[in-house]
Design a protein around this motif. Sequence first.
Motif, short mmCIF file in Angstrom:
data_model
loop_
_atom_site.label_atom_id
_atom_site.label_comp_id
_atom_site.label_asym_id
_atom_site.label_seq_id
_atom_site.Cartn_x
_atom_site.Cartn_y
_atom_site.Cartn_z
N SER A 98 -1.31 10.05 76.53
CA SER A 98 -2.49 9.91 77.29
C SER A 98 -2.81 8.10 77.09
CB SER A 98 -3.82 10.29 76.53
OG SER A 98 -3.88 9.79 75.25
N ASP A 99 -3.49 7.66 77.95
CA ASP A 99 -3.56 6.22 78.44
C ASP A 99 -4.39 5.65 77.12
OD1 ASP A 99 -2.67 6.48 80.75
OD2 ASP A 99 -4.46 6.02 81.88
N ASN A 100 -5.44 6.39 76.54
CA ASN A 100 -6.02 6.01 75.33
C ASN A 100 -5.00 5.78 74.16
OD1 ASN A 100 -8.42 5.66 76.52
ND2 ASN A 100 -9.34 7.73 75.72
N LEU A 101 -4.01 6.87 73.94
CA LEU A 101 -3.34 6.82 72.76
C LEU A 101 -2.19 5.57 73.20
CD1 LEU A 101 -1.97 7.82 70.42
CD2 LEU A 101 -0.92 9.59 71.53
N LEU A 102 -1.89 5.40 74.41
CA LEU A 102 -0.83 4.43 74.67
C LEU A 102 -1.54 2.91 74.44
CD1 LEU A 102 0.93 5.70 77.84
CD2 LEU A 102 1.97 5.51 75.38
N LEU A 103 -2.60 3.18 74.74
CA LEU A 103 -3.42 1.70 74.45
C LEU A 103 -3.64 1.34 72.94
CD1 LEU A 103 -6.35 1.81 77.24
CD2 LEU A 103 -4.53 0.10 76.97
N SER A 104 -3.72 2.17 72.24
CA SER A 104 -3.88 2.14 70.80
C SER A 104 -2.48 1.65 70.37
CB SER A 104 -4.26 3.33 70.20
OG SER A 104 -5.49 3.86 70.38
N ILE A 105 -1.34 2.26 70.88
CA ILE A 105 -0.15 1.77 70.36
C ILE A 105 0.13 0.45 70.81
CG2 ILE A 105 2.31 2.26 70.71
CD1 ILE A 105 1.85 5.31 70.85
N ILE A 106 -0.07 -0.15 72.07
CA ILE A 106 0.08 -1.38 72.51
C ILE A 106 -0.58 -2.38 71.66
CG2 ILE A 106 -0.17 -2.93 74.68
CD1 ILE A 106 0.18 -0.21 76.52
N LEU A 107 -1.75 -1.88 71.27
CA LEU A 107 -2.58 -3.02 70.75
C LEU A 107 -1.58 -3.43 69.04
CD1 LEU A 107 -6.27 -1.53 70.26
CD2 LEU A 107 -5.26 -3.84 71.11
N VAL A 114 3.91 -7.17 75.02
CA VAL A 114 3.04 -6.67 75.92
C VAL A 114 3.21 -7.12 77.30
CG1 VAL A 114 0.65 -6.60 76.80
CG2 VAL A 114 1.11 -6.52 74.23
N ALA A 115 3.70 -8.31 77.50
CA ALA A 115 4.15 -8.90 78.83
C ALA A 115 5.55 -8.27 79.17
CB ALA A 115 4.43 -10.44 78.78
N ARG A 116 6.49 -7.85 78.29
CA ARG A 116 7.62 -7.23 78.66
C ARG A 116 7.11 -5.90 79.17
NH1 ARG A 116 10.25 -9.75 73.82
NH2 ARG A 116 11.09 -11.78 74.76
N LEU A 117 6.47 -5.14 78.26
CA LEU A 117 6.09 -3.65 78.45
C LEU A 117 5.65 -3.38 79.79
CD1 LEU A 117 6.00 -0.92 77.36
CD2 LEU A 117 3.73 -1.46 76.63
N SER A 118 4.78 -4.64 80.38
CA SER A 118 4.17 -4.66 81.35
C SER A 118 4.85 -4.50 82.55
CB SER A 118 3.16 -5.56 81.80
OG SER A 118 3.69 -6.92 81.91
N LYS A 126 -0.55 -1.33 84.61
CA LYS A 126 -1.83 -0.96 84.53
C LYS A 126 -2.45 -1.16 83.24
CE LYS A 126 -5.04 2.41 86.31
NZ LYS A 126 -5.24 3.86 86.85
N LEU A 127 -2.02 -0.51 82.43
CA LEU A 127 -2.35 -0.35 80.98
C LEU A 127 -2.58 -1.80 80.16
CD1 LEU A 127 -0.61 2.79 79.71
CD2 LEU A 127 -3.27 2.61 80.03
N CYS A 128 -1.23 -2.64 80.47
CA CYS A 128 -1.32 -3.90 79.78
C CYS A 128 -2.07 -4.90 80.49
CB CYS A 128 0.28 -4.45 79.87
SG CYS A 128 1.46 -3.46 78.86
N ALA A 129 -2.77 -4.77 81.63
CA ALA A 129 -3.56 -5.65 82.36
C ALA A 129 -4.97 -5.05 82.17
CB ALA A 129 -3.23 -5.62 83.80
N SER A 130 -5.17 -3.82 81.53
CA SER A 130 -6.70 -3.28 81.52
C SER A 130 -7.47 -4.13 80.51
CB SER A 130 -6.42 -2.05 81.08
OG SER A 130 -6.29 -1.73 79.48
#
Length: 188
Positions: A98-107, A114-118, A126-130
């Motif tokens: 899920s997006d919420n879980l991925l955002l928790s991991i990206i933190l 984060v820049a490379r992942l985007s 989209k997630l890295c720019a949210s």
Amino acid sequence: MASWLPEILFETVGQGPAPSKDYYQLLVTRAQVIFRWWKISLRSEFRSAKPGETKETHEDFLENAHLQVQVALIFGARTLDYVFSLCEGKFDFLERLSDNLLLSIILYLDLEDVARLSQTSRRFAKLCASEVLWEQIVLSACDTITPDMRALAEDMGWRQMFFTNKLQLQRKLRKRKQRQGNPGERVL
């Protein structure tokens, strides 16, 4: 691991290449590849054409060159490659989080990461720019966030606030306070 997968692994719809108006659906389940079509034509010989369906097991799909060509023509080579991967048992579990879980991991990532992942996919871009992610990054980087700073961040965006230097932020906060004090007066 396969038991964690939903019954439907992939689904897409599309229209045949021009000048065709035919409508197609491609569905990949845990056990089958289902290809459906609906003929849409003004020509009298096709008006009574009924919808069609082909069901193949994953193994049979991998050997059915005719169906593969149809999938590639209608949905593109990338879709065909993805369906091939699914049929071969290569599942992208990261994509299914899920997006919420991925955002928790990206933190937990460094900003460089984060820049490379985007740059890896549209979804990660989209997630890295949210705003949700950047709000959490700002909150973790700052000791306190005043209500004025929060209002400014919501106006200009959390990401923009993070990358704006401290002097520019102080100037923007001062202008914002002056506007609130004198709503009719313009601040330079």
